[in-house]
Design a protein around this motif. Structure first.
Motif, PDB file in Angstrom:
ATOM      1  N   UNK A   9       0.813  -1.216   0.000  1.00  0.00           N
ATOM      2  CA  UNK A   9       0.000   0.000   0.000  1.00  0.00           C
ATOM      3  C   UNK A   9       0.846   1.265   0.000  1.00  0.00           C
ATOM      4  N   UNK A  10       2.142   1.126   0.283  1.00  0.00           N
ATOM      5  CA  UNK A  10       3.022   2.291   0.267  1.00  0.00           C
ATOM      6  C   UNK A  10       3.182   2.840  -1.145  1.00  0.00           C
ATOM      7  N   UNK A  11       2.969   1.990  -2.158  1.00  0.00           N
ATOM      8  CA  UNK A  11       3.067   2.453  -3.539  1.00  0.00           C
ATOM      9  C   UNK A  11       2.023   3.527  -3.833  1.00  0.00           C
ATOM     10  N   UNK A  12       0.850   3.380  -3.211  1.00  0.00           N
ATOM     11  CA  UNK A  12      -0.183   4.411  -3.357  1.00  0.00           C
ATOM     12  C   UNK A  12       0.300   5.704  -2.709  1.00  0.00           C
ATOM     13  N   UNK A  13       0.960   5.571  -1.546  1.00  0.00           N
ATOM     14  CA  UNK A  13       1.483   6.740  -0.857  1.00  0.00           C
ATOM     15  C   UNK A  13       2.516   7.466  -1.684  1.00  0.00           C
ATOM     16  N   UNK A  14       3.388   6.720  -2.345  1.00  0.00           N
ATOM     17  CA  UNK A  14       4.398   7.336  -3.202  1.00  0.00           C
ATOM     18  C   UNK A  14       3.731   8.094  -4.347  1.00  0.00           C
ATOM     19  N   UNK A  15       2.696   7.502  -4.918  1.00  0.00           N
ATOM     20  CA  UNK A  15       1.977   8.168  -6.004  1.00  0.00           C
ATOM     21  C   UNK A  15       1.342   9.470  -5.525  1.00  0.00           C
ATOM     22  N   UNK A  16       0.823   9.466  -4.286  1.00  0.00           N
ATOM     23  CA  UNK A  16       0.222  10.670  -3.744  1.00  0.00           C
ATOM     24  C   UNK A  16       1.274  11.742  -3.470  1.00  0.00           C
ATOM     25  N   UNK A  17       2.434  11.338  -2.975  1.00  0.00           N
ATOM     26  CA  UNK A  17       3.515  12.313  -2.773  1.00  0.00           C
ATOM     27  C   UNK A  17       3.910  12.918  -4.118  1.00  0.00           C
ATOM     28  N   UNK A  18       4.004  12.071  -5.122  1.00  0.00           N
ATOM     29  CA  UNK A  18       4.377  12.562  -6.443  1.00  0.00           C
ATOM     30  C   UNK A  18       3.285  13.453  -7.038  1.00  0.00           C
ATOM     31  N   UNK A  19       2.042  13.283  -6.558  1.00  0.00           N
ATOM     32  CA  UNK A  19       0.958  14.139  -7.022  1.00  0.00           C
ATOM     33  C   UNK A  19       1.193  15.591  -6.608  1.00  0.00           C
ATOM     34  N   UNK A  20       1.869  15.784  -5.467  1.00  0.00           N
ATOM     35  CA  UNK A  20       2.225  17.130  -5.041  1.00  0.00           C
ATOM     36  C   UNK A  20       3.565  17.572  -5.568  1.00  0.00           C
ATOM     37  N   UNK A  21       4.420  16.604  -5.870  1.00  0.00           N
ATOM     38  CA  UNK A  21       5.777  16.901  -6.343  1.00  0.00           C
ATOM     39  C   UNK A  21       5.837  17.163  -7.843  1.00  0.00           C
ATOM     40  N   UNK A  22       5.112  16.354  -8.608  1.00  0.00           N
ATOM     41  CA  UNK A  22       5.220  16.401 -10.062  1.00  0.00           C
ATOM     42  C   UNK A  22       4.859  17.749 -10.684  1.00  0.00           C
ATOM     43  N   UNK A  23       3.781  18.419 -10.234  1.00  0.00           N
ATOM     44  CA  UNK A  23       3.474  19.713 -10.862  1.00  0.00           C
ATOM     45  C   UNK A  23       4.604  20.730 -10.710  1.00  0.00           C
ATOM     46  N   UNK A  24       5.306  20.677  -9.578  1.00  0.00           N
ATOM     47  CA  UNK A  24       6.376  21.637  -9.326  1.00  0.00           C
ATOM     48  C   UNK A  24       7.525  21.430 -10.294  1.00  0.00           C
ATOM     49  N   UNK A  25       7.979  20.157 -10.459  1.00  0.00           N
ATOM     50  CA  UNK A  25       9.103  19.933 -11.359  1.00  0.00           C
ATOM     51  C   UNK A  25       8.680  19.833 -12.819  1.00  0.00           C
ATOM     52  N   UNK A  26       7.350  19.842 -13.072  1.00  0.00           N
ATOM     53  CA  UNK A  26       6.873  19.791 -14.452  1.00  0.00           C
ATOM     54  C   UNK A  26       6.553  21.173 -15.020  1.00  0.00           C
ATOM     55  N   UNK A  27       6.879  22.221 -14.298  1.00  0.00           N
ATOM     56  CA  UNK A  27       6.659  23.543 -14.868  1.00  0.00           C
ATOM     57  C   UNK A  27       6.421  24.664 -13.884  1.00  0.00           C
ATOM     58  N   UNK A  28       5.852  24.364 -12.704  1.00  0.00           N
ATOM     59  CA  UNK A  28       5.545  25.420 -11.743  1.00  0.00           C
ATOM     60  C   UNK A  28       6.815  26.124 -11.267  1.00  0.00           C
ATOM     61  N   UNK A  29       7.837  25.350 -10.900  1.00  0.00           N
ATOM     62  CA  UNK A  29       9.090  25.946 -10.415  1.00  0.00           C
ATOM     63  C   UNK A  29       9.713  26.818 -11.501  1.00  0.00           C
ATOM     64  N   UNK A  30       9.737  26.332 -12.720  1.00  0.00           N
ATOM     65  CA  UNK A  30      10.304  27.107 -13.833  1.00  0.00           C
ATOM     66  C   UNK A  30       9.528  28.399 -14.048  1.00  0.00           C
ATOM     67  N   UNK A  31       8.202  28.332 -13.959  1.00  0.00           N
ATOM     68  CA  UNK A  31       7.371  29.527 -14.159  1.00  0.00           C
ATOM     69  C   UNK A  31       7.667  30.573 -13.085  1.00  0.00           C
ATOM     70  N   UNK A  32       7.808  30.143 -11.835  1.00  0.00           N
ATOM     71  CA  UNK A  32       8.072  31.069 -10.739  1.00  0.00           C
ATOM     72  C   UNK A  32       9.463  31.677 -10.871  1.00  0.00           C
ATOM     73  N   UNK A  33      10.461  30.849 -11.192  1.00  0.00           N
ATOM     74  CA  UNK A  33      11.823  31.346 -11.367  1.00  0.00           C
ATOM     75  C   UNK A  33      11.881  32.358 -12.510  1.00  0.00           C
ATOM     76  N   UNK A  34      11.201  32.073 -13.604  1.00  0.00           N
ATOM     77  CA  UNK A  34      11.187  32.979 -14.753  1.00  0.00           C
ATOM     78  C   UNK A  34      10.575  34.322 -14.383  1.00  0.00           C
ATOM     79  N   UNK A  35       9.481  34.281 -13.628  1.00  0.00           N
ATOM     80  CA  UNK A  35       8.803  35.517 -13.228  1.00  0.00           C
ATOM     81  C   UNK A  35       9.687  36.351 -12.311  1.00  0.00           C
ATOM     82  N   UNK A  36      10.261  35.718 -11.295  1.00  0.00           N
ATOM     83  CA  UNK A  36      11.078  36.455 -10.332  1.00  0.00           C
ATOM     84  C   UNK A  36      12.354  36.983 -10.963  1.00  0.00           C
TER      85      UNK A  36
END
Length: 302
Positions: A118-145
């Motif tokens: 069941x920990x595999x589900x937990x990893x997927x949930x952690x990645x649900x919060x992690x993936x958007x950041x490394x898939x573009x959010x961090x780059x968008x914020x860095x570019x703006x600042x």
């Protein structure tokens, strides 16, 4: 344990192959830009689709999404603050490599070997919060600042809409919440294409790797790694003492020790960062993560 060592050795061989072929003149450093575009537009989105094949949204693991988002934005904030006033290349190199985690290629093998299914589900949930950041959010914020603009919602959304990995992730998450699955042939094709993602990313690291680093660059690399892992260890310790279920704490601590995501190199290239620097950072982070994860498995009695 043997599985983990074999996988780690395999990744190291892929990196060595990319570096060796570059030294032999088969590839040039500039060729890595072509591979990075293949990764971000084809293999990474396909890998995301494959990962969502068995993903099911579970409300009981929402805490992991929150932990992932908080840790990502905390690291990103530290990186931006330490490079305040710098240009896009400097801020991009620092902030993008300090934040975010490589979950799929690093954390999953440990979880499969040491934690219950069941920990595999937990990893997927952690990645649900992690993936958007490394898939573009961090780059968008860095570019703006870095452009002197405030981080306006419209600016960030514009960057995200043009990020293929993020839009793929967002679409898949919505479909998962709605209980909609894609046709089986889509998953089969995505599995074939996405299967090349790790190989291409590792070869790209090898092509970008350069052992000759100038003294000032060497100091910057060590500083970025020290800040990344120092902050991650502090946040992992904080999560470990929170009144959360053991499984959530175990997954969180392991995830925070993960190396820099390979997709970070794509966004570093967009920021105009020096290729040898982010190539070295990515490969060294894999070694550091391995050195930290094995002792943690013993200390936490996983």
């Amino acid at each position: 344990m043997e599985t983990i060592l074999v996988k780690a050795a395999g990744l190291a061989l892929m990196i060595f192959a990319g570096y060796g072929l570059k030294r032999l003149g088969v590839f040039r450093t500039e060729d890595a830009k072509v591979i990075s575009r293949i990764v971000v537009h084809l293999t990474l989105p396909a890998a995301l689709i494959t990962g969502f094949r068995t993903f099911h949204f579970d409300a009981s693991y929402l805490a992991l999404i929150v932990i992932a988002l908080v840790s990502n934005f905390a690291l990103l904030g530290v990186g931006l603050r330490r490079t305040q006033g710098g240009d896009l290349a400097t801020r991009g190199l620092y902030a993008l490599n300090v934040s975010s985690y490589n979950i799929g290629c690093f954390v999953l093998p440990f979880v499969q070997s040491f934690l219950p299914p069941e920990a595999l589900v937990g990893v997927s949930m952690f990645d649900a919060g992690n993936c958007p950041v490394n898939s573009g959010v961090a780059y968008a914020i860095v570019s703006a600042r870095s452009s002197g603009q405030r981080v306006r919602l419209g600016f960030v959304l514009d960057k995200l809409v043009h990020s293929v990995p993020f839009m793929t992730y967002l679409t898949l998450m919505v479909l998962s919440i709605l209980g909609i699955t894609l046709p089986e042939p889509v998953y089969q094709v995505a599995s074939t294409v996405g299967g090349a993602n790790t190989f291409l990313a590792m070869v790209m690291i090898g092509m970008l790797f350069e052992v000759r680093v100038e003294r000032e660059d060497r100091r910057l690399i060590l500083e970025i790694l020290a800040v990344r892992y120092g902050c991650s260890l502090a946040m992992a310790a904080l999560v470990w003492v929170l009144p959360l279920p053991l499984l959530i704490r175990q997954v969180s601590v392991l995830a925070m020790m993960a190396p820099i995501p390979s997709v970070t190199m794509v966004y570093c290239e967009k920021c105009g960062c020096k290729p040898s620097l982010y190539g070295v950072l990515n490969s060294l982070s894999i070694a550091v993560s391995l050195l930290l994860t094995f002792p943690l498995l013993l200390v936490l009695h996983l």
